[in-house]
Motif scaffolding. Structure first.
Motif, PDB file in Angstrom:
ATOM      1  N   GLN A  75       0.861  -1.177   0.000  1.00  0.00           N
ATOM      2  CA  GLN A  75       0.000   0.000   0.000  1.00  0.00           C
ATOM      3  C   GLN A  75       0.900   1.230   0.000  1.00  0.00           C
ATOM      4  O   GLN A  75       1.657   1.441   0.946  1.00  0.00           O
ATOM      5  N   ALA A  76       0.851   2.012  -1.071  1.00  0.00           N
ATOM      6  CA  ALA A  76       1.626   3.261  -1.101  1.00  0.00           C
ATOM      7  C   ALA A  76       0.925   4.267  -0.195  1.00  0.00           C
ATOM      8  O   ALA A  76      -0.297   4.429  -0.266  1.00  0.00           O
ATOM      9  N   VAL A  77       1.695   4.933   0.664  1.00  0.00           N
ATOM     10  CA  VAL A  77       1.097   5.872   1.615  1.00  0.00           C
ATOM     11  C   VAL A  77       1.617   7.301   1.477  1.00  0.00           C
ATOM     12  O   VAL A  77       1.035   8.222   2.038  1.00  0.00           O
ATOM     13  N   ASN A  78       2.711   7.481   0.738  1.00  0.00           N
ATOM     14  CA  ASN A  78       3.249   8.832   0.610  1.00  0.00           C
ATOM     15  C   ASN A  78       4.082   8.947  -0.660  1.00  0.00           C
ATOM     16  O   ASN A  78       4.816   8.029  -1.024  1.00  0.00           O
ATOM     17  N   LEU A  79       3.964  10.103  -1.306  1.00  0.00           N
ATOM     18  CA  LEU A  79       4.783  10.456  -2.468  1.00  0.00           C
ATOM     19  C   LEU A  79       5.543  11.723  -2.128  1.00  0.00           C
ATOM     20  O   LEU A  79       4.946  12.693  -1.663  1.00  0.00           O
ATOM     21  N   SER A  80       6.849  11.727  -2.379  1.00  0.00           N
ATOM     22  CA  SER A  80       7.668  12.902  -2.103  1.00  0.00           C
ATOM     23  C   SER A  80       8.471  13.270  -3.337  1.00  0.00           C
ATOM     24  O   SER A  80       9.509  12.658  -3.615  1.00  0.00           O
ATOM     25  N   PRO A  81       7.996  14.257  -4.105  1.00  0.00           N
ATOM     26  CA  PRO A  81       8.772  14.706  -5.263  1.00  0.00           C
ATOM     27  C   PRO A  81      10.022  15.441  -4.809  1.00  0.00           C
ATOM     28  O   PRO A  81      10.008  16.138  -3.794  1.00  0.00           O
ATOM     29  N   GLY A  82      11.096  15.265  -5.564  1.00  0.00           N
ATOM     30  CA  GLY A  82      12.318  15.979  -5.244  1.00  0.00           C
ATOM     31  C   GLY A  82      13.501  15.397  -5.983  1.00  0.00           C
ATOM     32  O   GLY A  82      13.495  14.230  -6.362  1.00  0.00           O
ATOM     33  N   GLY A  83      14.500  16.214  -6.206  1.00  0.00           N
ATOM     34  CA  GLY A  83      15.686  15.740  -6.909  1.00  0.00           C
ATOM     35  C   GLY A  83      15.358  15.306  -8.314  1.00  0.00           C
ATOM     36  O   GLY A  83      14.681  15.999  -9.053  1.00  0.00           O
ATOM     37  N   ASP A  84      15.785  14.102  -8.673  1.00  0.00           N
ATOM     38  CA  ASP A  84      15.571  13.575 -10.017  1.00  0.00           C
ATOM     39  C   ASP A  84      14.309  12.748 -10.157  1.00  0.00           C
ATOM     40  O   ASP A  84      14.098  12.126 -11.191  1.00  0.00           O
ATOM     41  N   GLY A  85      13.475  12.679  -9.110  1.00  0.00           N
ATOM     42  CA  GLY A  85      12.290  11.847  -9.221  1.00  0.00           C
ATOM     43  C   GLY A  85      11.377  11.959  -8.031  1.00  0.00           C
ATOM     44  O   GLY A  85      11.357  12.971  -7.337  1.00  0.00           O
ATOM     45  N   ILE A  86      10.643  10.881  -7.805  1.00  0.00           N
ATOM     46  CA  ILE A  86       9.655  10.837  -6.740  1.00  0.00           C
ATOM     47  C   ILE A  86       9.966   9.637  -5.854  1.00  0.00           C
ATOM     48  O   ILE A  86      10.246   8.542  -6.347  1.00  0.00           O
ATOM     49  N   THR A  87       9.919   9.848  -4.541  1.00  0.00           N
ATOM     50  CA  THR A  87      10.080   8.757  -3.591  1.00  0.00           C
ATOM     51  C   THR A  87       8.694   8.287  -3.180  1.00  0.00           C
ATOM     52  O   THR A  87       7.831   9.098  -2.829  1.00  0.00           O
ATOM     53  N   ILE A  88       8.495   6.984  -3.230  1.00  0.00           N
ATOM     54  CA  ILE A  88       7.236   6.361  -2.837  1.00  0.00           C
ATOM     55  C   ILE A  88       7.480   5.622  -1.535  1.00  0.00           C
ATOM     56  O   ILE A  88       8.388   4.797  -1.451  1.00  0.00           O
ATOM     57  N   GLU A  89       6.689   5.935  -0.524  1.00  0.00           N
ATOM     58  CA  GLU A  89       6.775   5.230   0.752  1.00  0.00           C
ATOM     59  C   GLU A  89       5.578   4.304   0.866  1.00  0.00           C
ATOM     60  O   GLU A  89       4.471   4.666   0.482  1.00  0.00           O
ATOM     61  N   THR A  90       5.812   3.100   1.423  1.00  0.00           N
ATOM     62  CA  THR A  90       4.727   2.146   1.571  1.00  0.00           C
ATOM     63  C   THR A  90       4.373   1.952   3.040  1.00  0.00           C
ATOM     64  O   THR A  90       5.146   2.289   3.937  1.00  0.00           O
ATOM     65  N   GLU A  91       3.196   1.374   3.242  1.00  0.00           N
ATOM     66  CA  GLU A  91       2.714   1.087   4.584  1.00  0.00           C
ATOM     67  C   GLU A  91       3.674   0.163   5.331  1.00  0.00           C
ATOM     68  O   GLU A  91       3.833   0.272   6.544  1.00  0.00           O
ATOM     69  N   GLY A  92       4.353  -0.699   4.596  1.00  0.00           N
ATOM     70  CA  GLY A  92       5.308  -1.624   5.197  1.00  0.00           C
ATOM     71  C   GLY A  92       6.657  -1.000   5.513  1.00  0.00           C
ATOM     72  O   GLY A  92       7.570  -1.681   5.958  1.00  0.00           O
ATOM     73  N   GLY A  93       6.806   0.314   5.239  1.00  0.00           N
ATOM     74  CA  GLY A  93       8.044   1.008   5.564  1.00  0.00           C
ATOM     75  C   GLY A  93       9.103   0.996   4.475  1.00  0.00           C
ATOM     76  O   GLY A  93      10.194   1.518   4.669  1.00  0.00           O
TER      77      GLY A  93
END
Length: 188
Positions: A75-93
């Motif tokens: 389950q993706a819970v957070n998107l953080s745009p920055g730098g050269d792309g986007i970081t996707i954080e999941t519920e599982g850490g």
């Protein structure tokens, strides 16, 4: 870093992943296994006489993986745009990085809104809010795209699948710097 990550693996997301992986792009497909397609029965899907939602979703997953997409049950819970792309954080850490992210989250806009992606009123019955996209599927945040019902297209699975393919082709074209076309021929 993946070139393309897709969040949501129903018809829009799996179709996008299929095109991205088949084009040779490093592709991540994140699926939380909660999509509404799994609850449907389909007799109006081109090329298929009839199919249950679970089988349709599984077929989409298999097609994307066949061409090299990595399928992750999270389950993706957070998107953080920055730098050269986007970081996707999941519920599982876990975290994943991608140059481009395609949101194919069905009726759910919360992940997009949390990342600052603009939303607007939906036009489909019972779909109150959708992600605001241009004709290519781009959102107001660079590198974040949307496809399918969450991007305001008809909720019909065949239409969301086509929209996922369209958006993936646009992302691939942007990565390549030239319009991408994928046509296979019958083998003799």
């Amino acid at each position: 870093m993946y070139e393309i990550a897709i969040i949501g693996a129903g018809p829009a997301g799996a179709s996008a992943a299929l095109f991205a992986a088949k084009a040779g792009k490093s592709t991540l497909l994140i699926d939380n296994d909660k999509g509404m397609t799994r609850r449907g029965w389909y007799e109006n899907y081109y090329g298929i006489a009839e199919i249950g939602g679970p089988d349709l979703v599984e077929t989409g997953h298999k097609q994307a993986v066949k061409f090299g997409a990595e399928l992750v049950a999270e389950q993706a819970v957070n998107l953080s745009p920055g730098g050269d792309g986007i970081t996707i954080e999941t519920e599982g850490g876990k975290t994943y990085e991608a140059k481009h992210v395609i949101l194919a989250t069905g009726v759910l806009t919360d992940l997009a809104a949390k990342a600052g992606v603009e939303t607007k009123e939906g036009t489909e019955p019972r779909i109150k809010t959708v992600i605001a996209v241009n004709a290519e599927g781009k959102t107001n945040i660079g590198g974040i795209w949307a496809a399918g019902t969450v991007a305001g297209v008809s909720v019909h699975a065949i239409i969301t699948a086509g929209d996922g393919a369209k958006v993936a082709i646009n992302v691939i074209s942007e990565l390549n710097g030239a319009r991408y076309v994928d046509h296979d021929l019958l083998k003799a």
